[in-house]
Motif scaffolding. Structure first.
Motif, mmCIF file in Angstrom:
data_model
loop_
_atom_site.group_PDB
_atom_site.id
_atom_site.type_symbol
_atom_site.label_atom_id
_atom_site.label_comp_id
_atom_site.label_asym_id
_atom_site.label_seq_id
_atom_site.Cartn_x
_atom_site.Cartn_y
_atom_site.Cartn_z
ATOM 1 N N GLY A 5 -17.668 10.180 -5.045
ATOM 2 C CA GLY A 5 -19.051 10.292 -5.494
ATOM 3 C C GLY A 5 -19.817 11.253 -4.629
ATOM 4 O O GLY A 5 -19.546 11.377 -3.429
ATOM 5 N N GLN A 6 -20.776 11.969 -5.253
ATOM 6 C CA GLN A 6 -21.614 12.904 -4.511
ATOM 7 C C GLN A 6 -23.060 12.689 -4.950
ATOM 8 O O GLN A 6 -23.337 12.431 -6.128
ATOM 9 C CB GLN A 6 -21.150 14.353 -4.695
ATOM 10 C CG GLN A 6 -20.987 14.823 -6.114
ATOM 11 C CD GLN A 6 -19.604 14.540 -6.700
ATOM 12 O OE1 GLN A 6 -18.930 13.568 -6.335
ATOM 13 N NE2 GLN A 6 -19.176 15.364 -7.636
ATOM 14 N N ALA B 142 -17.001 11.856 -17.190
ATOM 15 C CA ALA B 142 -17.149 12.389 -18.543
ATOM 16 C C ALA B 142 -18.571 12.258 -19.065
ATOM 17 O O ALA B 142 -19.010 13.053 -19.892
ATOM 18 C CB ALA B 142 -16.174 11.686 -19.487
ATOM 19 N N GLY B 143 -19.294 11.264 -18.601
ATOM 20 C CA GLY B 143 -20.657 11.068 -19.080
ATOM 21 C C GLY B 143 -21.672 11.537 -18.063
ATOM 22 O O GLY B 143 -21.333 11.954 -16.954
ATOM 23 N N LEU B 144 -22.931 11.512 -18.475
ATOM 24 C CA LEU B 144 -23.998 11.883 -17.556
ATOM 25 C C LEU B 144 -24.184 10.772 -16.529
ATOM 26 O O LEU B 144 -24.389 9.615 -16.882
ATOM 27 C CB LEU B 144 -25.298 12.120 -18.313
ATOM 28 C CG LEU B 144 -25.329 13.339 -19.233
ATOM 29 C CD1 LEU B 144 -26.644 13.389 -19.992
ATOM 30 C CD2 LEU B 144 -25.138 14.624 -18.429
ATOM 31 N N ALA B 145 -24.089 11.145 -15.257
ATOM 32 C CA ALA B 145 -24.244 10.149 -14.206
ATOM 33 C C ALA B 145 -25.690 9.685 -14.142
ATOM 34 O O ALA B 145 -26.617 10.474 -14.282
ATOM 35 C CB ALA B 145 -23.814 10.742 -12.865
ATOM 36 N N GLY B 146 -25.865 8.390 -13.939
ATOM 37 C CA GLY B 146 -27.214 7.851 -13.850
ATOM 38 C C GLY B 146 -27.268 6.701 -12.870
ATOM 39 O O GLY B 146 -26.287 6.364 -12.205
ATOM 40 N N GLY B 147 -28.431 6.072 -12.794
ATOM 41 C CA GLY B 147 -28.605 4.942 -11.905
ATOM 42 C C GLY B 147 -28.860 5.365 -10.476
ATOM 43 O O GLY B 147 -29.152 6.527 -10.181
ATOM 44 N N MET B 148 -28.757 4.368 -9.608
ATOM 45 C CA MET B 148 -29.029 4.565 -8.184
ATOM 46 C C MET B 148 -27.860 4.036 -7.366
ATOM 47 O O MET B 148 -27.199 3.071 -7.772
ATOM 48 C CB MET B 148 -30.286 3.795 -7.780
ATOM 49 C CG MET B 148 -31.555 4.272 -8.434
ATOM 50 S SD MET B 148 -31.992 5.940 -7.917
ATOM 51 C CE MET B 148 -31.986 5.733 -6.138
ATOM 52 N N VAL B 149 -27.620 4.658 -6.244
ATOM 53 C CA VAL B 149 -26.614 4.171 -5.305
ATOM 54 C C VAL B 149 -27.294 3.972 -3.959
ATOM 55 O O VAL B 149 -27.913 4.905 -3.428
ATOM 56 C CB VAL B 149 -25.441 5.162 -5.177
ATOM 57 C CG1 VAL B 149 -24.459 4.691 -4.099
ATOM 58 C CG2 VAL B 149 -24.715 5.295 -6.517
ATOM 59 N N ASP B 150 -27.226 2.759 -3.456
ATOM 60 C CA ASP B 150 -27.735 2.449 -2.122
ATOM 61 C C ASP B 150 -26.557 2.368 -1.168
ATOM 62 O O ASP B 150 -25.566 1.676 -1.449
ATOM 63 C CB ASP B 150 -28.454 1.098 -2.116
ATOM 64 C CG ASP B 150 -29.887 1.188 -2.601
ATOM 65 O OD1 ASP B 150 -30.266 2.264 -3.093
ATOM 66 O OD2 ASP B 150 -30.606 0.184 -2.491
ATOM 67 N N LYS C 232 -31.079 5.893 -0.055
ATOM 68 C CA LYS C 232 -31.276 5.722 -1.499
ATOM 69 C C LYS C 232 -30.857 7.024 -2.166
ATOM 70 O O LYS C 232 -31.471 8.074 -1.941
ATOM 71 C CB LYS C 232 -32.737 5.397 -1.808
ATOM 72 C CG LYS C 232 -33.216 4.088 -1.205
ATOM 73 C CD LYS C 232 -34.666 3.830 -1.560
ATOM 74 C CE LYS C 232 -35.142 2.522 -0.940
ATOM 75 N NZ LYS C 232 -35.078 2.559 0.539
ATOM 76 N N LEU C 233 -29.847 6.946 -3.025
ATOM 77 C CA LEU C 233 -29.177 8.146 -3.505
ATOM 78 C C LEU C 233 -29.160 8.201 -5.030
ATOM 79 O O LEU C 233 -29.033 7.160 -5.701
ATOM 80 C CB LEU C 233 -27.732 8.162 -2.992
ATOM 81 C CG LEU C 233 -27.553 7.934 -1.486
ATOM 82 C CD1 LEU C 233 -26.080 7.739 -1.164
ATOM 83 C CD2 LEU C 233 -28.132 9.086 -0.685
ATOM 84 N N ARG D 131 -21.710 15.134 -11.811
ATOM 85 C CA ARG D 131 -20.272 14.895 -11.884
ATOM 86 C C ARG D 131 -19.795 13.845 -10.887
ATOM 87 O O ARG D 131 -18.592 13.783 -10.586
ATOM 88 C CB ARG D 131 -19.523 16.215 -11.696
ATOM 89 C CG ARG D 131 -19.874 17.284 -12.743
ATOM 90 C CD ARG D 131 -18.772 18.318 -12.887
ATOM 91 N NE ARG D 131 -17.584 17.722 -13.411
ATOM 92 C CZ ARG D 131 -16.362 17.949 -12.929
ATOM 93 N NH1 ARG D 131 -16.198 18.754 -11.897
ATOM 94 N NH2 ARG D 131 -15.311 17.374 -13.469
ATOM 95 N N SER D 132 -20.687 13.040 -10.407
ATOM 96 C CA SER D 132 -20.260 11.950 -9.532
ATOM 97 C C SER D 132 -19.511 10.891 -10.343
ATOM 98 O O SER D 132 -19.946 10.510 -11.433
ATOM 99 C CB SER D 132 -21.480 11.316 -8.862
ATOM 100 O OG SER D 132 -21.084 10.178 -8.109
ATOM 101 N N ALA D 133 -18.390 10.416 -9.810
ATOM 102 C CA ALA D 133 -17.647 9.339 -10.469
ATOM 103 C C ALA D 133 -18.212 7.965 -10.126
ATOM 104 O O ALA D 133 -17.842 6.976 -10.751
ATOM 105 C CB ALA D 133 -16.169 9.407 -10.084
ATOM 106 N N ILE D 134 -19.081 7.897 -9.141
ATOM 107 C CA ILE D 134 -19.784 6.650 -8.825
ATOM 108 C C ILE D 134 -21.203 6.774 -9.375
ATOM 109 O O ILE D 134 -21.978 7.632 -8.948
ATOM 110 C CB ILE D 134 -19.829 6.389 -7.305
ATOM 111 C CG1 ILE D 134 -18.418 6.169 -6.761
ATOM 112 C CG2 ILE D 134 -20.690 5.164 -7.002
ATOM 113 C CD1 ILE D 134 -18.376 5.994 -5.247
ATOM 114 N N HIS D 135 -21.520 5.931 -10.334
ATOM 115 C CA HIS D 135 -22.859 5.905 -10.930
ATOM 116 C C HIS D 135 -22.997 4.620 -11.733
ATOM 117 O O HIS D 135 -22.020 3.856 -11.887
ATOM 118 C CB HIS D 135 -23.092 7.147 -11.805
ATOM 119 C CG HIS D 135 -22.111 7.305 -12.924
ATOM 120 N ND1 HIS D 135 -22.234 6.660 -14.125
ATOM 121 C CD2 HIS D 135 -20.966 8.046 -13.006
ATOM 122 C CE1 HIS D 135 -21.233 6.989 -14.913
ATOM 123 N NE2 HIS D 135 -20.437 7.819 -14.262
ATOM 124 N N ALA D 136 -24.184 4.394 -12.248
ATOM 125 C CA ALA D 136 -24.419 3.167 -13.014
ATOM 126 C C ALA D 136 -23.697 3.216 -14.355
ATOM 127 O O ALA D 136 -23.469 4.295 -14.898
ATOM 128 C CB ALA D 136 -25.917 2.987 -13.232
#
Length: 230
Positions: free
Chosen positions: A45-46, A118-126, A219-220, A225-230
């Motif tokens: 994830g980035q 593959a999808g649009l990354a969204g959400g928040m990563v703490d 808070k990120l 193209r992050s594979a870590i997202h909501a």
């Protein structure tokens, strides 16, 4: 193939020149994802740091320390990095803030799934970095596993990963890592921004007997193209 369950993880925090983050994000997402994974590493994830416009944070995973050395040598000795390193380095003031980590217990790490790009990354990563007085003890990890993970669940975390310091020597010393400290790192994925950092305060309070200073909170927002997202 990049590992789906990385057993070694780097938490990398880059300080950038003013107004250069979008340039690095564009370059990174275009050139440095598949090219690293071709060397057997996971670009997990980035992220953009919401509290610092000149900070770029990302997570890179490996199957083990031996594959870390092979993967880093392959990528940084290869044609993609040679073609784009000057442009990447021109955005950076400091890239040495790196924690070398491992999952805190079996199954504690985030699963790496490249298909999620593959999808649009969204959400928040703490991400919270808790500095420990000593190496993480079995009592601490049992407490986290059995009692503290529920704090994040109650706050609506969609996924969570728990990591501690990997004590193996840095086997690719041209890329420094932070040494001489013990940390517990929690990565939590949420649908939306939580006001006030409540879960981090609750976790810090629960873990206070093991900590030696206040925790570091980030808070990120995931890049496209992050594979870590909501």
């Amino acid at each position: 193939m990049p590992p789906k369950h990385p057993q070694i993880v780097e938490l990398r925090q880059y300080t950038l020149h003013p107004n250069k983050r979008d340039a690095l994000v564009d370059l990174f997402d275009r050139e440095f994802v598949e090219s690293q994974e071709a060397e057997g590493m996971s670009v997990m994830g980035q992220f953009r740091d919401l509290d610092d416009p000149d900070r770029f944070v990302w997570l890179r995973g490996f199957a083990d320390m031996a594959s870390r050395a092979r993967g880093l040598q392959g990528f940084y000795g290869g044609p993609v990095w040679a073609a784009h390193r000057d442009a990447a380095n021109a955005t950076m003031i400091d890239s040495d803030d790196v924690l070398l980590l491992r999952p805190a217990w079996h199954g504690a790490g985030l699963v790496h799934d490249p298909a999620r790009r593959a999808g649009l990354a969204g959400g928040m990563v703490d991400i919270a970095v808790f500095s420990l007085s000593d190496a993480a003890s079995p009592a601490l990890l049992d407490f986290c596993h059995e009692r503290v993970t529920s704090v994040l669940q109650s706050e609506g975390a969609l996924a969570q990963g728990w990591y501690v310091t990997e004590s193996s020597p840095n086997n690719f010393p041209s890329l420094p890592v932070r040494e001489g400290e013990n940390v517990l790192v929690v990565v939590a994925v949420f649908k939306e921004l939580l006001e006030g950092g409540r879960w981090q305060r609750d976790v810090a309070q629960a873990l206070s007997q093991w900590l030696n200073k206040p925790h570091h909170s980030m808070k990120l927002t995931p890049t496209t193209r992050s594979a870590i997202h909501a």
